[in-house]
Design a protein around this motif. Structure first.
Motif, PDB file in Angstrom:
ATOM      1  N   ALA A  39      -0.232   0.492  -0.444  1.00 21.58           N
ATOM      2  CA  ALA A  39      -1.247   0.213  -1.456  1.00 21.58           C
ATOM      3  C   ALA A  39      -0.850  -1.001  -2.282  1.00 21.58           C
ATOM      4  CB  ALA A  39      -1.444   1.438  -2.354  1.00 21.58           C
ATOM      5  N   LEU A  40      -1.765  -1.940  -2.416  1.00 22.67           N
ATOM      6  CA  LEU A  40      -1.507  -3.211  -3.093  1.00 22.67           C
ATOM      7  C   LEU A  40      -2.349  -3.307  -4.368  1.00 22.67           C
ATOM      8  CD1 LEU A  40      -1.655  -5.559   0.037  1.00 22.67           C
ATOM      9  CD2 LEU A  40       0.338  -4.352  -0.900  1.00 22.67           C
ATOM     10  N   HIS A  41      -1.686  -3.549  -5.485  1.00 19.02           N
ATOM     11  CA  HIS A  41      -2.367  -3.628  -6.776  1.00 19.02           C
ATOM     12  C   HIS A  41      -3.111  -4.945  -6.938  1.00 19.02           C
ATOM     13  CE1 HIS A  41       0.547  -6.524  -8.295  1.00 19.02           C
ATOM     14  NE2 HIS A  41       1.532  -5.744  -7.886  1.00 19.02           N
ATOM     15  N   GLY A  42      -3.973  -4.995  -7.960  1.00 18.19           N
ATOM     16  CA  GLY A  42      -4.721  -6.199  -8.266  1.00 18.19           C
ATOM     17  C   GLY A  42      -3.987  -7.111  -9.223  1.00 18.19           C
ATOM     18  N   LEU A  43      -4.708  -8.064  -9.771  1.00 21.09           N
ATOM     19  CA  LEU A  43      -4.148  -9.082 -10.652  1.00 21.09           C
ATOM     20  C   LEU A  43      -3.625  -8.461 -11.942  1.00 21.09           C
ATOM     21  CD1 LEU A  43      -3.872 -12.196 -10.685  1.00 21.09           C
ATOM     22  CD2 LEU A  43      -6.064 -12.268 -11.892  1.00 21.09           C
ATOM     23  N   ALA A  44      -2.378  -8.804 -12.288  1.00 21.17           N
ATOM     24  CA  ALA A  44      -1.716  -8.360 -13.527  1.00 21.17           C
ATOM     25  C   ALA A  44      -1.520  -6.856 -13.598  1.00 21.17           C
ATOM     26  CB  ALA A  44      -2.489  -8.847 -14.754  1.00 21.17           C
ATOM     27  N   ALA A  45      -1.507  -6.187 -12.449  1.00 18.53           N
ATOM     28  CA  ALA A  45      -1.284  -4.740 -12.405  1.00 18.53           C
ATOM     29  C   ALA A  45       0.096  -4.456 -11.801  1.00 18.53           C
ATOM     30  CB  ALA A  45      -2.392  -4.065 -11.610  1.00 18.53           C
ATOM     31  N   THR A  46       0.381  -3.184 -11.526  1.00 22.67           N
ATOM     32  CA  THR A  46       1.646  -2.780 -10.906  1.00 22.67           C
ATOM     33  C   THR A  46       1.372  -1.700  -9.869  1.00 22.67           C
ATOM     34  OG1 THR A  46       2.187  -0.917 -12.372  1.00 22.67           O
ATOM     35  CG2 THR A  46       2.783  -3.139 -13.144  1.00 22.67           C
ATOM     36  N   GLY A  47       2.423  -1.317  -9.163  1.00 25.23           N
ATOM     37  CA  GLY A  47       2.299  -0.242  -8.190  1.00 25.23           C
ATOM     38  C   GLY A  47       1.895   1.089  -8.801  1.00 25.23           C
ATOM     39  N   THR A  48       2.095   1.247 -10.109  1.00 25.11           N
ATOM     40  CA  THR A  48       1.688   2.497 -10.759  1.00 25.11           C
ATOM     41  C   THR A  48       0.168   2.667 -10.779  1.00 25.11           C
ATOM     42  OG1 THR A  48       1.672   1.465 -12.958  1.00 25.11           O
ATOM     43  CG2 THR A  48       3.733   2.482 -12.229  1.00 25.11           C
ATOM     44  N   SER A  49      -0.570   1.617 -10.432  1.00 19.69           N
ATOM     45  CA  SER A  49      -2.031   1.730 -10.324  1.00 19.69           C
ATOM     46  C   SER A  49      -2.442   2.846  -9.372  1.00 19.69           C
ATOM     47  CB  SER A  49      -2.640   0.415  -9.814  1.00 19.69           C
ATOM     48  OG  SER A  49      -2.316  -0.676 -10.635  1.00 19.69           O
ATOM     49  N   TRP A  50      -1.530   3.194  -8.456  1.00 13.02           N
ATOM     50  CA  TRP A  50      -1.860   4.155  -7.403  1.00 13.02           C
ATOM     51  C   TRP A  50      -1.308   5.550  -7.673  1.00 13.02           C
ATOM     52  CZ3 TRP A  50      -5.417   2.061  -4.460  1.00 13.02           C
ATOM     53  CH2 TRP A  50      -5.463   0.668  -4.387  1.00 13.02           C
ATOM     54  N   ASN A  51      -0.753   5.777  -8.868  1.00 13.93           N
ATOM     55  CA  ASN A  51      -0.151   7.085  -9.166  1.00 13.93           C
ATOM     56  C   ASN A  51      -1.142   8.232  -9.009  1.00 13.93           C
ATOM     57  OD1 ASN A  51       2.281   5.860  -9.668  1.00 13.93           O
ATOM     58  ND2 ASN A  51       2.273   6.205 -11.880  1.00 13.93           N
ATOM     59  N   ALA A  52      -2.338   8.056  -9.556  1.00 12.13           N
ATOM     60  CA  ALA A  52      -3.328   9.141  -9.490  1.00 12.13           C
ATOM     61  C   ALA A  52      -3.742   9.401  -8.054  1.00 12.13           C
ATOM     62  CB  ALA A  52      -4.546   8.798 -10.349  1.00 12.13           C
ATOM     63  N   TYR A  53      -3.899   8.345  -7.267  1.00 18.63           N
ATOM     64  CA  TYR A  53      -4.224   8.545  -5.855  1.00 18.63           C
ATOM     65  C   TYR A  53      -3.103   9.298  -5.152  1.00 18.63           C
ATOM     66  CZ  TYR A  53      -4.447   7.583  -0.873  1.00 18.63           C
ATOM     67  OH  TYR A  53      -4.437   7.728   0.492  1.00 18.63           O
ATOM     68  N   GLY A  54      -1.852   8.944  -5.456  1.00 25.39           N
ATOM     69  CA  GLY A  54      -0.723   9.619  -4.838  1.00 25.39           C
ATOM     70  C   GLY A  54      -0.709  11.118  -5.104  1.00 25.39           C
ATOM     71  N   GLN A  55      -1.211  11.524  -6.252  1.00 22.67           N
ATOM     72  CA  GLN A  55      -1.262  12.941  -6.588  1.00 22.67           C
ATOM     73  C   GLN A  55      -2.327  13.694  -5.800  1.00 22.67           C
ATOM     74  OE1 GLN A  55      -1.801  13.044 -10.835  1.00 22.67           O
ATOM     75  NE2 GLN A  55       0.113  11.965 -11.241  1.00 22.67           N
ATOM     76  N   HIS A  56      -3.330  12.977  -5.329  1.00 22.72           N
ATOM     77  CA  HIS A  56      -4.446  13.619  -4.631  1.00 22.72           C
ATOM     78  C   HIS A  56      -4.507  13.280  -3.146  1.00 22.72           C
ATOM     79  CE1 HIS A  56      -6.389  15.106  -8.315  1.00 22.72           C
ATOM     80  NE2 HIS A  56      -6.072  13.963  -8.864  1.00 22.72           N
ATOM     81  N   ALA A  57      -3.640  12.390  -2.679  1.00 19.35           N
ATOM     82  CA  ALA A  57      -3.693  11.976  -1.281  1.00 19.35           C
ATOM     83  C   ALA A  57      -3.419  13.143  -0.344  1.00 19.35           C
ATOM     84  CB  ALA A  57      -2.682  10.855  -1.040  1.00 19.35           C
ATOM     85  N   ALA A  58      -3.904  13.018   0.870  1.00 17.56           N
ATOM     86  CA  ALA A  58      -3.713  14.071   1.871  1.00 17.56           C
ATOM     87  C   ALA A  58      -2.230  14.284   2.155  1.00 17.56           C
ATOM     88  CB  ALA A  58      -4.448  13.690   3.151  1.00 17.56           C
ATOM     89  N   PRO A  59      -1.850  15.506   2.565  1.00 16.11           N
ATOM     90  CA  PRO A  59      -0.427  15.812   2.785  1.00 16.11           C
ATOM     91  C   PRO A  59       0.254  14.928   3.817  1.00 16.11           C
ATOM     92  CG  PRO A  59      -1.733  17.833   2.723  1.00 16.11           C
ATOM     93  CD  PRO A  59      -2.704  16.687   2.747  1.00 16.11           C
ATOM     94  N   ASP A  60      -0.521  14.397   4.770  1.00 16.18           N
ATOM     95  CA  ASP A  60       0.107  13.590   5.820  1.00 16.18           C
ATOM     96  C   ASP A  60       0.330  12.137   5.422  1.00 16.18           C
ATOM     97  OD1 ASP A  60      -2.573  12.967   5.801  1.00 16.18           O
ATOM     98  OD2 ASP A  60      -2.792  12.872   7.981  1.00 16.18           O
ATOM     99  N   VAL A  61      -0.076  11.759   4.209  1.00 16.70           N
ATOM    100  CA  VAL A  61       0.060  10.371   3.773  1.00 16.70           C
ATOM    101  C   VAL A  61       1.432  10.115   3.170  1.00 16.70           C
ATOM    102  CG1 VAL A  61      -0.750   8.626   2.131  1.00 16.70           C
ATOM    103  CG2 VAL A  61      -2.402   9.998   3.420  1.00 16.70           C
ATOM    104  N   GLU A  62       2.128   9.150   3.723  1.00 13.22           N
ATOM    105  CA  GLU A  62       3.357   8.622   3.137  1.00 13.22           C
ATOM    106  C   GLU A  62       2.956   7.340   2.406  1.00 13.22           C
ATOM    107  OE1 GLU A  62       7.314   8.466   5.300  1.00 13.22           O
ATOM    108  OE2 GLU A  62       6.781   6.334   5.265  1.00 13.22           O
ATOM    109  N   LEU A  63       2.978   7.397   1.083  1.00 12.06           N
ATOM    110  CA  LEU A  63       2.433   6.304   0.289  1.00 12.06           C
ATOM    111  C   LEU A  63       3.519   5.317  -0.120  1.00 12.06           C
ATOM    112  CD1 LEU A  63       0.020   5.028  -1.198  1.00 12.06           C
ATOM    113  CD2 LEU A  63       0.577   6.485  -3.160  1.00 12.06           C
TER     114      LEU A  63
END
Length: 263
Positions: A24-48
């Motif tokens: 997962a790639l963040h947008g302008l002036a963001a960080t990898g933490t942009s995807w924290n909420a998705y990581g909490q809800h992603a399917a069990p087979d996803v290695e994020l």
């Protein structure tokens, strides 16, 4: 740009032996933490996996200066994921760059599927006018204000949040804005026919920055494009509607990647 590194880290392990590796790639002036909420809800087979890219909060401002192609950093990030990338997920400015990079990449260097979140895209150069540039100049800080509001653990004073957004805008600077807008201006010339891989575009119906019409226009040109519009959602679907976002990504990945097998 050659002196700027890109850092990739595993944000979440999968709950099974054969994971689907998602970068997962963040947008302008963001960080990898942009995807924290998705990581909490992603399917069990996803290695994020997430990346800290030069145009993020922790990047060096020199990334935006003339010379080199920022899209090269998309490939650099993908190369750092052990075992390769099954699904590339890119938000906003990174979505622009990911589309450019993958359109020019050989098939063997592409992921199994691509998810572009809040993508910018126009089909006709005539769609850009002077007032288009003025619009994006005038609201440039607003997207950072919106991001700060979503990231805050408690409500921020509106005046303080606006001041913080202006600081972020000034750190990105005119060259950073020009890099963004230059990529946007090139979008009508994107070789969409070359993007012969499954692509899901996720957009918020209330996005003031990357209007949902852009995502619709993009999907209409892709050989294997699919569109997901989220109601009551702005520029950050993965943070504003993480459950719905994760469900849409899961359904797409299950059909386009998992059913085909992953390495």
């Amino acid at each position: 740009m050659s002196g700027i590194d890109v850092v990739v880290r595993r944000a979440r392990a999968a709950a099974q032996e054969r994971p689907v590796r998602a970068l997962a790639l963040h947008g302008l002036a963001a960080t990898g933490t942009s995807w924290n909420a998705y990581g909490q809800h992603a399917a069990p087979d996803v290695e994020l996996w997430t990346a800290e890219l030069p145009w993020g909060q922790v990047g060096a401002p020199a990334w935006s200066l003339p010379g080199g192609d920022p899209a090269d950093w998309i490939g650099a990030a993908m190369d750092k994921v052990p075992g390769g990338v099954d699904v590339l997920i890119a938000h906003s400015y990174s979505a622009l760059l990911a589309l450019e990079h993958l359109a020019a990449a050989p098939p063997q260097a592409r992921p199994g599927a691509l998810v572009v979140v809040s993508p910018f895209h126009r089909r006709d150069p005539a769609d850009f006018r002077w007032d288009t540039a003025q619009h994006y100049l005038s609201i440039f800080q607003d997207v950072f204000d919106e991001a700060l509001g979503l990231a805050a653990t408690r409500p921020l004073d509106p005046g303080m949040r606006q001041d913080m957004a202006l600081l972020v805008r000034d750190r990105v600077g005119p060259y950073g804005w020009f890099r963004f807008y230059g990529s946007y201006l090139r979008s009508p010339f994107l070789d969409t026919a070359a993007l012969d891989l499954p692509v899901l575009a996720v957009a918020g119906r209330d996005d003031r920055f990357a209007p949902p019409e852009d995502a619709t226009a993009l999907v209409g040109t892709l050989p294997r494009g699919r569109l997901c519009l989220l109601e009551g959602c702005g520029h950050f679907p993965m943070a504003e509607r993480p459950r719905e976002f994760a469900d849409a990504v899961h359904a797409f990945v299950s059909e386009s990647v998992t059913s085909a097998g992953v390495s």
